[in-house]
Design a protein around this motif. Structure first.
Motif, mmCIF file in Angstrom:
data_model
loop_
_atom_site.group_PDB
_atom_site.id
_atom_site.type_symbol
_atom_site.label_atom_id
_atom_site.label_comp_id
_atom_site.label_asym_id
_atom_site.label_seq_id
_atom_site.Cartn_x
_atom_site.Cartn_y
_atom_site.Cartn_z
ATOM 1 N N LYS A 11 0.834 -1.201 0.000
ATOM 2 C CA LYS A 11 0.000 0.000 0.000
ATOM 3 C C LYS A 11 0.873 1.257 0.000
ATOM 4 O O LYS A 11 1.870 1.336 0.705
ATOM 5 C CB LYS A 11 -0.894 -0.009 1.235
ATOM 6 C CG LYS A 11 -1.895 1.108 1.268
ATOM 7 C CD LYS A 11 -2.804 1.002 2.469
ATOM 8 C CE LYS A 11 -3.769 2.169 2.469
ATOM 9 N NZ LYS A 11 -4.749 2.072 3.514
ATOM 10 N N LYS A 14 3.282 3.980 -5.781
ATOM 11 C CA LYS A 14 2.693 4.478 -7.023
ATOM 12 C C LYS A 14 3.701 4.359 -8.159
ATOM 13 O O LYS A 14 4.912 4.421 -7.955
ATOM 14 C CB LYS A 14 2.319 5.957 -6.883
ATOM 15 C CG LYS A 14 1.426 6.279 -5.706
ATOM 16 C CD LYS A 14 0.001 5.942 -6.001
ATOM 17 C CE LYS A 14 -0.887 6.445 -4.879
ATOM 18 N NZ LYS A 14 -1.763 5.501 -4.337
ATOM 19 N N TYR A 28 8.515 2.245 -8.920
ATOM 20 C CA TYR A 28 7.370 2.302 -8.013
ATOM 21 C C TYR A 28 7.867 2.855 -6.688
ATOM 22 O O TYR A 28 8.832 2.344 -6.132
ATOM 23 C CB TYR A 28 6.755 0.906 -7.837
ATOM 24 C CG TYR A 28 6.172 0.424 -9.134
ATOM 25 C CD1 TYR A 28 4.838 0.650 -9.436
ATOM 26 C CD2 TYR A 28 6.966 -0.194 -10.087
ATOM 27 C CE1 TYR A 28 4.306 0.258 -10.647
ATOM 28 C CE2 TYR A 28 6.452 -0.589 -11.304
ATOM 29 C CZ TYR A 28 5.113 -0.362 -11.577
ATOM 30 O OH TYR A 28 4.598 -0.739 -12.793
ATOM 31 N N ASN A 30 6.872 5.042 -2.817
ATOM 32 C CA ASN A 30 5.939 5.576 -1.824
ATOM 33 C C ASN A 30 6.397 6.970 -1.371
ATOM 34 O O ASN A 30 5.931 7.473 -0.364
ATOM 35 C CB ASN A 30 5.818 4.630 -0.625
ATOM 36 C CG ASN A 30 7.114 4.468 0.141
ATOM 37 O OD1 ASN A 30 8.136 5.076 -0.187
ATOM 38 N ND2 ASN A 30 7.106 3.646 1.162
#
Length: 139
Positions: A11, A14, A28, A30
């Motif tokens: 989680k 992005k 990717y 965070n």
């Protein structure tokens, strides 16, 4: 032969799109920790025969810190490159996955464990761990 399994990132991570339209150079993040793939095998001038000693040495020379082989045949290493802490895993087919961050903290430790355990979990299910790819549609 394993099927491809696109990774589901923890989680908060992005996509940061790279320049390659296939997504090959995507990352990717965070905002603090970053996952990316590398293609060191492309510069490997030997016959790739799994994560053998020669390929292990090639990866070590490419990243600049020691790489070790696990009992199940993965390569892994961790070190500092410039300002960044790096954790690298090479899967059984030579795909190279890296986590890097400016902070060597509990999050970095957690995500490095997530990376290697996810690769193993996909493998156990007969899937090849892979970052999601973008594909350019030609009309």
């Amino acid at each position: 032969m394993a099927t491809l399994g696109q990774a589901s990132f923890p989680k908060g991570f992005k996509l940061i799109k790279g320049d390659n339209l296939s997504g090959e150079d995507d990352r990717y993040s965070n905002g603090k920790d970053v996952f990316q793939m590398h293609f060191y095998f492309r510069s490997y001038d030997g016959d790739y025969k799994g994560n053998d000693e020669k390929y292990k040495q090639h990866i070590t020379e490419s990243i600049g810190y020691p790489v070790y082989k696990t009992t199940d045949g993965l390569l892994w290493g961790t070190g500092k490159t410039g300002e960044y802490y790096s954790y690298l895993v090479v899967d059984w087919s030579g795909e190279v996955f890296e986590l890097f961050s400016k902070d060597n903290d509990a999050d970095f430790s957690y995500y490095s464990k997530w990376l290697i355990s996810s690769i193993r979990e996909y493998h156990k299910k007969g899937k090849m761990f892979m970052f999601p790819r973008r594909f350019r549609l030609i009309s």
